[in-house]
Structures are given as structure tokens and as C-alpha cells.
Design an enzyme around this catalytic site. Structure first.
Site, short mmCIF file in Angstrom:
data_model
loop_
_atom_site.label_atom_id
_atom_site.label_comp_id
_atom_site.label_asym_id
_atom_site.label_seq_id
_atom_site.Cartn_x
_atom_site.Cartn_y
_atom_site.Cartn_z
N TYR A 156 0.84 -1.21 0.00
CA TYR A 156 0.00 0.00 0.00
C TYR A 156 0.87 1.25 0.00
CZ TYR A 156 -3.05 3.75 1.50
OH TYR A 156 -3.70 4.96 1.57
N LYS A 160 1.33 3.85 -3.25
CA LYS A 160 0.89 5.24 -3.11
C LYS A 160 2.07 6.20 -3.30
CE LYS A 160 -2.70 6.67 -2.03
NZ LYS A 160 -3.85 7.14 -2.86
#
Length: 369
Positions: A156, A160
Site C-alpha cells: 500500500y 501510493k
């Protein structure tokens, strides 16, 4: 200013937690918009009720990982607010899926801007592109310029971070039709508020434990949290300012902040859970960090063993443990200086709204029993 009458905004992930708050606020407050397109893989028809005589809310079902879907949704759009993301720090989804949504999806949005000549792209990033890191090095009262040992080790955070870098470096790109792309990114810290799926999951888990919560981190491990209504407000102002002052905002990143107090994750959550009868067990963590770390490691091992049989996703793993036990607070006025941001909803109101939502979950649960 490019903000002529009748602009069309596209909000990707517009049916998500932040997305729906943002769409509602845009429909209610943003002058000069004639249409808000809500692009999401799963639609909530309730959002269509936010259409007014002045602004039409249009729902478009599509997959952010499919360029054709994104391109079709973006045709005729003036500005894109890209909030669509797969937020997963628990390993519920495969690494490839997280990367497909968070990075490839953002590449698709950029590609649509290039091909269709869309001048303005506002990206919803995350504090986790910075930290906390797995070494539990504290980030205290930091701002956009603070040096920190960034170690994006989980899919994650990695996806990002790469997406944010791509969006910011895309600022100034020449577009079809001769225009120039203007981009910026907003980094929320832990967003809270009514409709937060993570908090709802926590609420349901704690019900099973008799409304008791075990403390994992000391009170001194402070975190910055920000109310969803203020994050939405910052997006609205940044979208407006991106067009008005492209040389100021273009290529810039901003932390999202408000006047929510700095507290440990657990103590902060108790501000809303406490009024509903939940209580914290102990004033100090009952186990030393080493034992908590071993429990987290054991949870990950169990998840790996059970993977072929069931989707077992414990909330405690080494990454979530490092987040909870590492201080991460932001103190900045960059958004105030650059585009006049001030929190719209004060802390007392943010707390009251979120606590009322938790009590509403309680009422709904009692009716089902």
C-alpha cells in the site's frame, strides 16, 4: 481563471469514504460546476439524490485499472480529483491488485489527462508515503519539508508513494491540444468520521469482546488524525486554487490537517467509542513491545498458513503494530499559505458527529438482535 461557468469535475472513487463526503460538499458548495461525475467500481445510487438544479451528479461504473473505462468517464471533463485507491495494510488483497489499483490506476488517470487535454489533476495521496517506518522512528510535528527515513516496505505505502511521485513529476506535461497539465497532491493523516469502514470494523470487533479494548501503545505515542469533512474541504479549495494559481500549487504536496488533538490511535478512537459504552483495558500496554511483535508475527504466519483455505486477515500484523506504536504528527500551515485553507469543521463538532454515527451503529445493531 479557467473556472468558467459549467465546469465538469470527475471524482474517481467517489462512492468511497472520502469520495462521498467530497461529492456531497462539491454539490452543495462549489460554484461554477454543472456536473460532478462519480466514477467507481461499485456505485451507490444514493449519491444521485445530491443533484440540484445547478449541479448534476452522474454515476459512472468502471474499473480504475482499465484505461478505456477511465478514458470514457473523463471525456469532456475540466478537472479530475483522483481519490480511488485500495487501502489495505492487512493483506486482504494480493500485492498485484494493490499495485494495479493504486499505481496503474493513477497512470491511467494521467494518460486520460494527456489524451483528452484535461488540464487539472488533484491526487489524494497518504501520510504513509512518508511513514511511519518499520524502525518506529517518530515523526513529531513534521511538515512537508521535514527530513525522515522513509522506508516504504508494504504494497500500500509503496504503491501510493510511486503514484504520488508520478503525479507530481507530471506537472507541466504538454497535453493534446497544446495545454499544460497542472497537478498537486494532498496527504491525509488518519482520516476519521462518519462512514469510516475501518472504524466500523473495529466497532464490530470490539462488540465481540464485550466493548473492551486492549491497549497496544502508550498514551505518549501521539498521532495526527483529520476529520473527513475537513479533508473534503481541503480538496475543494485545492481544486479551485489549482486553476486560479497554477504556478503556486503546481507540483506541490500538502499534508491535510485540522484542529483534532494529537493522541494515541487508541485514545483518539475512544473519544467516539467511549460515549457508546466501550472502555480501554489498562493505562499501559499489558505486554512489552517484543511480545506484541511476536504476536504480530504469529498472526502473519497464521494468515499465510490459512490462505489456501480462507480469507483470514487479522488486524494485528507487524506493519499495523508499527503504525500504532510510532508517533506521527503533522504541524504545517502550507495549505493555509498557498490557498487559504482553514478547517471547516471544528474538533468539537467533528467529535460529536462521529460519536453520533457510532451511536447510530449501536441502534442498528440492537434492532437486528
Amino acid at each position: 481563471m479557467a473556472g468558467h461557468q459549467g465546469q465538469v469535475y470527475l471524482v474517481t472513487g467517489g462512492c468511497g469514504f472520502l469520495g462521498r463526503h467530497l461529492v456531497k460538499m462539491l454539490a452543495e458548495r462549489q460554484e461554477g460546476i454543472s456536473e460532478i461525475r462519480v466514477f467507481d467500481v461499485q456505485l451507490d445510487r444514493e449519491l444521485e439524490r445530491w443533484s440540484t438544479d445547478a449541479v448534476r451528479v452522474t454515476l459512472i461504473q468502471g474499473d480504475i485499472t482499465e484505461l478505456d473505462n477511465v478514458r470514457d468517464a473523463a471525456r469532456g471533463v475540466d478537472l479530475i480529483i483522483h481519490t480511488a485507491a485500495l487501502i489495505d495494510v492487512w493483506g486482504r488483497n494480493s500485492t498485484s491488485k494493490i499495485w494495479a489499483v493504486n499505481y496503474q490506476g493513477t497512470c491511467n488517470v494521467f494518460e486520460a489527462c494527456k489524451e483528452l487535454g484535461i488540464e487539472y489533476l488533484l491526487y489524494t495521496s497518504s501520510m504513509e508515503v512518508v511513514g511511519p517506518n518499520m524502525q518506529r522512528e517518530h515523526f513529531i510535528r513534521g511538515d512537508e519539508e521535514t527530513q525522515y527515513n522513509v522506508q516504504n516496505e508494504e504494497p500500500y505505502a509503496q504503491s501510493k508513494a510511486k503514484a504520488e511521485r508520478m503525479v507530481l513529476s507530471a506537472n507541466g506535461t504538454k497535453l493534446a491540444g497544446g495545454k499544460t497539465l497542472v497537478t498537486c497532491a494532498l496527504r491525509p493523516t488518519g482520516i476519521y468520521g462518519e462512514g469510516n469502514g475501518v472504524m466500523e470494523k473495529l466497532y464490530r470487533q470490539l462488540l465481540k469482546f464485550g466493548r473492551r479494548r486492549l491497549r497496544l501503545a502508550g498514551k505518549e505515542v501521539e498521532h495526527g488524525r483529520v476529520y473527513v469533512g475537513n479533508v473534503a474541504w481541503m480538496h475543494l479549495l485545492a481544486a479551485r486554487a489549482l486553476q486560479k494559481w497554477p504556478k503556486v500549487l503546481g507540483g506541490q504536496v500538502y499534508f491535510c490537517y485540522d484542529d483534532s488533538p494529537f493522541m494515541s490511535y487508541e485514545d483518539f478512537d475512544m473519544e467516539f467509542l467511549g460515549p457508546a459504552g466501550f472502555r480501554m483495558v489498562g493505562q499501559k500496554p499489558p505486554l512489552p513491545f517484543f511480545l506484541l511483535y511476536m504476536l504480530a508475527l504469529l498472526s502473519e504466519l497464521l494468515q499465510w498458513i490459512l490462505q489456501p483455505l480462507m480469507n483470514f486477515t487479522p488486524t494485528l500484523n507487524r506493519y499495523t503494530l508499527s503504525i500504532v506504536t510510532t508517533a506521527f504528527t503533522v504541524q504545517t500551515d502550507k495549505a493555509a499559505r498557498h490557498f487559504g485553507y482553514q478547517p471547516l469543521v471544528p474538533w468539537a463538532q467533528s467529535r460529536a458527529r462521529t460519536a453520533a454515527w457510532i451511536r447510530g451503529l449501536d441502534k442498528a445493531s440492537s434492532k437486528m438482535q
